[in-house]
Design a protein around this motif. Structure first.
Motif, mmCIF file in Angstrom:
data_model
loop_
_atom_site.group_PDB
_atom_site.id
_atom_site.type_symbol
_atom_site.label_atom_id
_atom_site.label_comp_id
_atom_site.label_asym_id
_atom_site.label_seq_id
_atom_site.Cartn_x
_atom_site.Cartn_y
_atom_site.Cartn_z
ATOM 1 N N GLY A 96 -6.993 -3.510 -4.270
ATOM 2 C CA GLY A 96 -5.996 -3.504 -3.197
ATOM 3 C C GLY A 96 -4.604 -3.956 -3.593
ATOM 4 O O GLY A 96 -3.815 -4.355 -2.726
ATOM 5 N N LYS A 97 -4.256 -3.867 -4.876
ATOM 6 C CA LYS A 97 -2.920 -4.289 -5.331
ATOM 7 C C LYS A 97 -1.813 -3.499 -4.634
ATOM 8 O O LYS A 97 -0.864 -4.062 -4.099
ATOM 9 C CB LYS A 97 -2.774 -4.110 -6.855
ATOM 10 C CG LYS A 97 -3.782 -4.912 -7.661
ATOM 11 C CD LYS A 97 -3.662 -4.618 -9.142
ATOM 12 C CE LYS A 97 -4.064 -3.202 -9.527
ATOM 13 N NZ LYS A 97 -5.524 -2.954 -9.367
ATOM 14 N N THR A 98 -1.979 -2.179 -4.687
ATOM 15 C CA THR A 98 -0.929 -1.328 -4.127
ATOM 16 C C THR A 98 -0.809 -1.529 -2.620
ATOM 17 O O THR A 98 0.293 -1.628 -2.080
ATOM 18 C CB THR A 98 -1.222 0.145 -4.459
ATOM 19 O OG1 THR A 98 -1.273 0.267 -5.873
ATOM 20 C CG2 THR A 98 -0.139 1.065 -3.916
ATOM 21 N N THR A 99 -1.947 -1.610 -1.962
ATOM 22 C CA THR A 99 -1.921 -1.841 -0.516
ATOM 23 C C THR A 99 -1.238 -3.172 -0.210
ATOM 24 O O THR A 99 -0.435 -3.270 0.714
ATOM 25 C CB THR A 99 -3.362 -1.841 0.055
ATOM 26 O OG1 THR A 99 -4.047 -0.684 -0.434
ATOM 27 C CG2 THR A 99 -3.354 -1.810 1.575
ATOM 28 N N LYS A 192 -9.294 -8.012 1.270
ATOM 29 C CA LYS A 192 -10.311 -7.280 2.048
ATOM 30 C C LYS A 192 -11.173 -8.237 2.880
ATOM 31 O O LYS A 192 -12.370 -7.981 3.096
ATOM 32 C CB LYS A 192 -11.192 -6.401 1.137
ATOM 33 C CG LYS A 192 -10.381 -5.481 0.210
ATOM 34 C CD LYS A 192 -11.184 -4.298 -0.300
ATOM 35 C CE LYS A 192 -10.365 -3.505 -1.321
ATOM 36 N NZ LYS A 192 -11.011 -2.295 -1.800
ATOM 37 N N ASP A 194 -11.123 -8.623 5.823
ATOM 38 C CA ASP A 194 -11.475 -8.030 7.118
ATOM 39 C C ASP A 194 -12.877 -7.437 7.099
ATOM 40 O O ASP A 194 -13.472 -7.182 8.148
ATOM 41 C CB ASP A 194 -10.462 -6.918 7.457
ATOM 42 C CG ASP A 194 -10.371 -5.882 6.346
ATOM 43 O OD1 ASP A 194 -10.935 -4.796 6.494
ATOM 44 O OD2 ASP A 194 -9.740 -6.182 5.306
HETATM 45 P P1 GTP Z 1 -5.604 0.753 -8.442
HETATM 46 O O1 GTP Z 1 -4.122 0.919 -8.410
HETATM 47 O O2 GTP Z 1 -6.340 2.047 -8.540
HETATM 48 O O3 GTP Z 1 -6.059 -0.254 -9.448
HETATM 49 O O4 GTP Z 1 -6.069 0.192 -7.034
HETATM 50 P P2 GTP Z 1 -5.390 -0.928 -6.179
HETATM 51 O O5 GTP Z 1 -5.830 -2.246 -6.636
HETATM 52 O O6 GTP Z 1 -3.935 -0.683 -6.104
HETATM 53 O O7 GTP Z 1 -6.065 -0.672 -4.757
HETATM 54 P P3 GTP Z 1 -5.476 0.123 -3.534
HETATM 55 O O8 GTP Z 1 -4.396 -0.655 -2.887
HETATM 56 O O9 GTP Z 1 -5.191 1.513 -3.933
HETATM 57 O O10 GTP Z 1 -6.714 0.045 -2.571
HETATM 58 C C1 GTP Z 1 -7.966 0.605 -2.908
HETATM 59 C C2 GTP Z 1 -8.738 0.885 -1.645
HETATM 60 O O11 GTP Z 1 -9.025 -0.341 -0.995
HETATM 61 C C3 GTP Z 1 -7.996 1.729 -0.641
HETATM 62 O O12 GTP Z 1 -8.878 2.623 -0.048
HETATM 63 C C4 GTP Z 1 -7.469 0.728 0.370
HETATM 64 O O13 GTP Z 1 -7.312 1.271 1.643
HETATM 65 C C5 GTP Z 1 -8.579 -0.289 0.357
HETATM 66 N N1 GTP Z 1 -8.082 -1.615 0.738
HETATM 67 C C6 GTP Z 1 -7.020 -2.266 0.226
HETATM 68 N N2 GTP Z 1 -6.844 -3.432 0.842
HETATM 69 C C7 GTP Z 1 -7.807 -3.549 1.755
HETATM 70 C C8 GTP Z 1 -8.181 -4.533 2.719
HETATM 71 O O14 GTP Z 1 -7.536 -5.579 2.863
HETATM 72 N N3 GTP Z 1 -9.271 -4.274 3.476
HETATM 73 C C9 GTP Z 1 -9.993 -3.156 3.360
HETATM 74 N N4 GTP Z 1 -11.046 -3.012 4.151
HETATM 75 N N5 GTP Z 1 -9.694 -2.196 2.477
HETATM 76 C C10 GTP Z 1 -8.604 -2.379 1.681
#
Ligand code: GTP
Ligand code: MG
Length: 374
Positions: A96-99, A192, A194
Motif C-alpha cells: 500500500g505504499k502508493t495508496t 490496511k 480496515d
Molecule cells: P507496489 O508499488 O506494487 O509495491 O505496491 P504498493 O505497495 O504501492 O501498493 P498499492 O498502493 O498499489 O496497493 C496495493 C493494493 O492494496 C491495492 O489494491 C490497494 O487498493 C490495496 N490497499 C492499499 N492500502 C489499503 C488499505 O489501507 N486497506 C485495504 N483494504 N487495501 C489497501
C-alpha cells in the motif's frame, strides 16, 4: 594538469610520435605532434600498438566537487535554517505504499487540484499544521540502496509500510536492512487496518524479530495504525513524522549555490530533458549553471511537484529542472557551477571518462599499467 598530446603519449609509450600520427590518420584524424588527444583515442592507439596503457583519471575537478559536496554546513560560516525532513516510503510489494502516498498528498496539498498528477512524480512536499514534509517515492528498496551506494542518499527518515493482513515479508526485511544501513529513523505504518481479522500482535512480534522494537513494547520505533484506503491514521502518521523530525533538528544553509540529487530523469516532448531533483542545500535559481552527472546546462525553467513554475527552490524542495543538455541518470548529484563553460567541461570530461572506461573494459591488449601520473 596539461592535457594529453600526441607527443606526451608517444613519450609515455616509448614509441615514435609518427606511429601514433599514422594510426590516427587511419581513423580519419589529421593531427600534429602538439595536438591534444582524448582518452578514447589514446586507448585505441595503445591497443593497435599492443601497448599496455592505463589512463589515470584526472581527479582534480572531481576532487574539488567532492570537497564542496562533503563540506559540512557549519563550514560555510553562515546561519543554519530549519529544513523540511525528507521521508522515503518503503515496503513490500502491494502493501500500500502508493495508496498511502497518494492519500497523504491528496488530503494535504494546499491546492486541491494537484491531487491526481502522480505518474512521474518522484518526490513531493506536503504541509501539515504549518510544517512541511518532503516525501520521496523511490521505485523500490533496490533504487534506495542504489542511491545510497552512489552517495546520493538524501533520506532523513523511512516510513516502512507493512500490511496488517500480510505482515513482515521478504522485501520488508530488505527495507529494514537498507534503512538501518542508512542510519535513519524508521516509522512503521501498519497499513490496511480496515481489514477484518488482522492480528496486530503478530505484526509487532514479526517486527521485533527483525530488529524493529515498537515503542509500545518499550522500543524506539513508533508503529502507527493506518488505512491508506480509508484515510484513517494519516494525520497521526504525519504528526509522528514531524515529531521525529523535531528531535533530529534538520537544519542546513540556504544562501549558497545549490546542490542536490536527481531522483529521476526523463525526456519531455515540449521541454526537452527534465530532471526530477531534490535540493539538498542552498537555493537553486533560474539561470543557474549546473552539472548533473554527465549532463549540464543553464536552468531555464523550474516546476514544483504540482507542475507550477517556480523561480527558486530551497533546501528539501522537490523540483523539476528544464535546461539540461541531456537526460541525467537517477542518482546523479547536481551542483551549481560558476559559469556554463565550467559546467560543460565537467560534464564532458565525465562523459569522456565513461567512454574510455567502457573501452578499457572491452579487453584487448589494454591492461593495467601505470603510465600517466599527473
Ligand atoms: P507496489 O508499488 O506494487 O509495491 O505496491 P504498493 O505497495 O504501492 O501498493 P498499492 O498502493 O498499489 O496497493 C496495493 C493494493 O492494496 C491495492 O489494491 C490497494 O487498493 C490495496 N490497499 C492499499 N492500502 C489499503 C488499505 O489501507 N486497506 C485495504 N483494504 N487495501 C489497501
Ligand atoms: Mg506502488
Amino acid at each position: 594538469t596539461s592535457p594529453m598530446t600526441v607527443r606526451s603519449l608517444a613519450e609515455a609509450m616509448g614509441r615514435p610520435a609518427r606511429d601514433l600520427i599514422t594510426i590516427m590518420f587511419k581513423h580519419g584524424e589529421m593531427v600534429t605532434i602538439n595536438d591534444a588527444l582524448d582518452d578514447e583515442m589514446a586507448l585505441e592507439i595503445a591497443m593497435e600498438l599492443g601497448v599496455d596503457l592505463t589512463i589515470e583519471p584526472e581527479e582534480d575537478f572531481e576532487d574539488a566537487i567532492t570537497e564542496i559536496l562533503e563540506r559540512s554546513d557549519a563550514d560555510f560560516g553562515i546561519d543554519l535554517v530549519a529544513r523540511p525532513p525528507i521521508v522515503t516510503v518503503l515496503g513490500h510489494v502491494d502493501h500500500g505504499k502508493t495508496t498511502l502516498v497518494d492519500r497523504i498528498r491528496s488530503s494535504n496539498v494546499v491546492d486541491g487540484e494537484a491531487g491526481g498528477i502522480t505518474q512521474h512524480i518522484a518526490a513531493y512536499q506536503v504541509g501539515h499544521n504549518g510544517q512541511k514534509v518532503t516525501f520521496v517515492d523511490t521505485p523500490g528498496h533496490a533504487a534506495f540502496g542504489e542511491m545510497r551506494a552512489r552517495g546520493a542518499n538524501v533520506t532523513d527518515m523511512v516510513v516502512l509500510v507493512v500490511a496488517a493482513d500480510d505482515g513482515v515479508m521478504p522485501q520488508t526485511v530488505e527495507c529494514i536492512s537498507h534503512a538501518k544501513a542508512a542510519g535513519v529513523p524508521i516509522v512503521v505504518a501498519m497499513n490496511k487496518c480496515d481489514l477484518p481479522d488482522i492480528n496486530e500482535q503478530r505484526i509487532l512480534t514479526e517486527l521485533s524479530q527483525h530488529g524493529i522494537l515498537p515503542s509500545e513494547w518499550g522500543g524506539d520505533v513508533e508503529v502507527v495504525r493506518v488505512s491508506a484506503l480509508q484515510g484513517t491514521g494519516i494525520d497521526d502518521l504525519l504528526e509522528t513524522l514531524l515529531l521525529t523530525a523535531e528531535l533530529q533538528e534538520f537544519r542546513t544553509v540556504d544562501s549558497i549555490p545549490a546542490d542536490g540529487v536527481c531522483l529521476e530523469g526523463f525526456m519531455d516532448e515540449g521541454r526537452g530533458p527534465l530532471a526530477w531533483a531534490l535540493v539538498r542545500r542552498g537555493t537553486l535559481r533560474i539561470g543557474d549553471n549546473i552539472c548533473c552527472g554527465t549532463s549540464f546546462g543553464r536552468v531555464r525553467a523550474m516546476y514544483d511537484d504540482a507542475g507550477r513554475e517556480i523561480q527558486e527552490a530551497g533546501p528539501s524542495t522537490p523540483v523539476k529542472i528544464a535546461g539540461l543538455d541531456q537526460v541525467p541518470s537517477a542518482g546523479s548529484r547536481f551542483l551549481v557551477m560558476d559559469d556554463i563553460e565550467q559546467a560543460r567541461e565537467v560534464a564532458e570530461l565525465r562523459e569522456a571518462r565513461g567512454r574510455s572506461a567502457v573501452l578499457a573494459q572491452r579487453g584487448g591488449p589494454v591492461s593495467l599499467e601505470d603510465f600517466f601520473k599527473h
